[in-house]
Structures are given as C-alpha cells and as structure tokens.
Design an enzyme around this catalytic site. Structure first.
Site, PDB file in Angstrom:
ATOM      1  N   CYS A  66       6.173  15.771  51.108  1.00 33.34           N
ATOM      2  CA  CYS A  66       5.850  16.266  52.500  1.00 33.34           C
ATOM      3  C   CYS A  66       5.041  15.325  53.291  1.00 33.34           C
ATOM      4  O   CYS A  66       4.312  14.549  52.927  1.00 33.34           O
ATOM      5  CB  CYS A  66       5.121  17.499  52.485  1.00 33.34           C
TER       6      CYS A  66
ATOM      7  N   ASP B  79       7.924  18.112  47.367  1.00 34.91           N
ATOM      8  CA  ASP B  79       9.192  18.854  47.726  1.00 34.91           C
ATOM      9  C   ASP B  79      10.388  18.764  46.653  1.00 34.91           C
ATOM     10  O   ASP B  79      10.675  17.454  46.279  1.00 34.91           O
ATOM     11  CB  ASP B  79       9.808  18.544  49.050  1.00 34.91           C
TER      12      ASP B  79
END
Length: 119
Positions: free
Chosen positions: A38, A45
């Site tokens: 992120c 992620d």
C-alpha cells in the site's frame, strides 16, 4: 542478493511466436500469489491476477510473466495502478486480439477491491 531476487530484478516480459494465428483461441492465466505494498501505509496487499487474452502474432512466455509480476512485491503502488500497469505492459508486448486483466485483491480493513480492464 540471492539467485531468485536477481532474476526478479532483471525480469522483462518475453513473447514467443503464436504458431496458430489463424485460430481465435483464448489463453487464461491466474497468478494467485501477487503482492505489492500500500502506498500510504506500507502494509502488504495480496491479490490474484487473472489474465485472459486471444493472441494474434505472439503468446507470453510464462516464466517471464511470473518474474515480471513478482517485481511488484516490494513496490508501493495502488491496486488500480498495479492492475493498469500489468494490462498496459501485456497489451504492448503481445498486441493481442483481446485482453482482459483482473486484479482481485484480498480484503483488508473489511474492503475488497476488484479491478477489471479489458479491450
């Protein structure tokens, strides 16, 4: 730096000739262990990247695709940007008759994101 890290660092998409351009056939590829970070929090992620295309003159060499996608694992990039970059790179390298890329991201903070790009 270890062997795998070196391979990922220098990865480039490689295409091979399509031996059957007269046939409109579909190729589906799933990469279920995609990761990036992120850009705001730095948290990891996770996603499944799904690729479906109808080749014209070229097909993708799968090891080069795997290494190319692994280049994202340490990048701070949004879901939208990552999916669009992958789509654009494949579109340019393959020049396919049809291409769809889906970034199906694992929920984080009770939010699930699916990015779909096609032509």
């Amino acid at each position: 730096m270890r062997y795998g890290e070196e391979e990922i660092e220098k990865a480039q998409l490689e295409v091979w000739p399509n031996n059957h351009p007269e046939n409109d056939y579909s190729i589906s590829i799933e990469f279920p262990e995609f990761t990036c970070k992120c850009p705001r929090s730095g948290y990891p992620d996770f996603a499944t990247i799904k690729i479906e295309y109808v080749p014209d003159k070229y097909v993708i060499e799968l090891k080069s695709l795997k290494l190319f996608l692994n280049k994202y694992r340490d990048r701070y990039i949004s879901h939208e940007d990552a999916t669009n970059e992958i789509f654009n790179a494949l579109k340019e390298a393959l020049k396919p008759k049809h291409l769809e890329v889906v970034g199906d991201f694992t929920p984080r903070g009770n939010v699930k994101t699916v990015i779909r790009i096609a032509f």
